[in-house]
Write a protein that holds these residues in place. Structure first.
Motif, short mmCIF file in Angstrom:
data_model
loop_
_atom_site.label_atom_id
_atom_site.label_comp_id
_atom_site.label_asym_id
_atom_site.label_seq_id
_atom_site.Cartn_x
_atom_site.Cartn_y
_atom_site.Cartn_z
N ARG A 198 -0.95 12.99 10.77
CA ARG A 198 -0.61 12.07 9.67
C ARG A 198 -0.54 10.62 10.18
O ARG A 198 -1.02 9.70 9.52
N GLU A 253 -6.59 4.49 8.23
CA GLU A 253 -6.59 3.79 6.93
C GLU A 253 -6.30 2.31 7.11
O GLU A 253 -6.91 1.46 6.48
N GLU A 275 0.86 -1.19 0.00
CA GLU A 275 0.00 0.00 0.00
C GLU A 275 0.89 1.23 0.00
O GLU A 275 1.64 1.46 0.95
N GLY A 276 0.81 2.00 -1.09
CA GLY A 276 1.82 3.02 -1.35
C GLY A 276 1.96 4.20 -0.41
O GLY A 276 3.06 4.53 0.00
N LYS A 277 0.85 4.81 0.00
CA LYS A 277 0.95 6.10 0.68
C LYS A 277 1.20 5.92 2.17
O LYS A 277 0.36 6.23 3.01
N ARG A 297 -3.05 7.52 9.06
CA ARG A 297 -2.53 6.22 8.58
C ARG A 297 -3.09 5.07 9.45
O ARG A 297 -3.43 4.01 8.93
#
Ligand SMILES: [Fe+2]
Ligand SMILES: [Fe+2]
Length: 212
Positions: free
Chosen positions: A186, A193, A114-116, A190
């Motif tokens: 941030r 998510e 998962e990139g971000k 995350r």
């Protein structure tokens, strides 16, 4: 560092843990249905938690703020490992070889895919945070399940005590991620998510006498 979770955390919260999906009672039945196997799997989880904590120091030598918290954590995990080994021996069992840990392997894989993310350090700290949080939830469930059945009060107290440790460890890893990125919002985004991703992994894994 002002990074303790508040009473109203910004991620989905299951009794203060960053979890979306509660573990089913069927898992507790399966786990307590073969306590010998559960203790062996649990012992190796403690071993891996200790070595993972120490491993961070070698992997991220430029992060000296990790040293003290990881020394404390590894010592506690080694104590838990020893307690599990002693329980196994008292029951006439053997530690044996470590079983495969599909939960942690899959969690690592999905974080990487998962990139971000938060970068190597931030994501590694959050993977550890989720493992501690899920372990905390499951130790609580084991303790509650034993209490409800009126079974083995001493074992229930053991699980209750470990749940409290894993709670502290989850907050430690979150606090370290916040400190490393200097960006609580941030980090918490995350966490929010990834809570869904962690829940999917839990749903995919078969029930059995394993911690995860
Ligand atoms: Fe532990
Ligand atoms: Fe832990």
């Amino acid at each position: 560092m002002g990074s303790e979770p508040t009473t109203a955390p910004p991620w989905p919260s299951l009794e203060g843990l960053p979890l979306v999906r509660p573990t089913s009672e069927a898992w507790a039945d399966a786990a307590l249905g073969d306590l010998d196997a559960l203790l062996v799997d649990h012992a190796w989880c403690e071993y891996k938690a200790a070595t993972a904590g120490l491993g961070l120091l070698a992997r991220f030598p430029g992060e000296p703020h990790l040293i003290r918290p990881m020394l404390t954590l590894a010592r506690e995990e080694m104590d838990h490992f020893q307690e599990c080994v002693e329980r196994i021996e008292r029951r006439g069992g053997r530690l044996g070889a470590p079983p495969a840990d599909r939960y942690v392997q899959t969690l690592r894989g999905r974080f990487a895919a998962e990139g971000k993310g938060l970068g190597a350090l931030g994501d590694t700290l959050l993977i550890n945070a989720f493992v501690e949080a899920r372990s905390c939830e499951r130790f609580r469930l084991l303790a509650e399940s034993l209490e409800r059945r009126g079974r083995d009060e001493e074992l229930g107290e053991f699980y209750r005590r470990l749940a409290d440790s894993e709670w502290r460890h989850w907050t430690t890893f979150r606090a370290l991620a916040v400190g490393a990125l200097d960006d609580p919002e941030r980090v918490d985004r995350r966490i929010a998510e990834c809570a869904g991703m962690e829940a999917e992994i839990v749903a995919e894994l078969p029930l059995g006498p394993r911690m995860h």
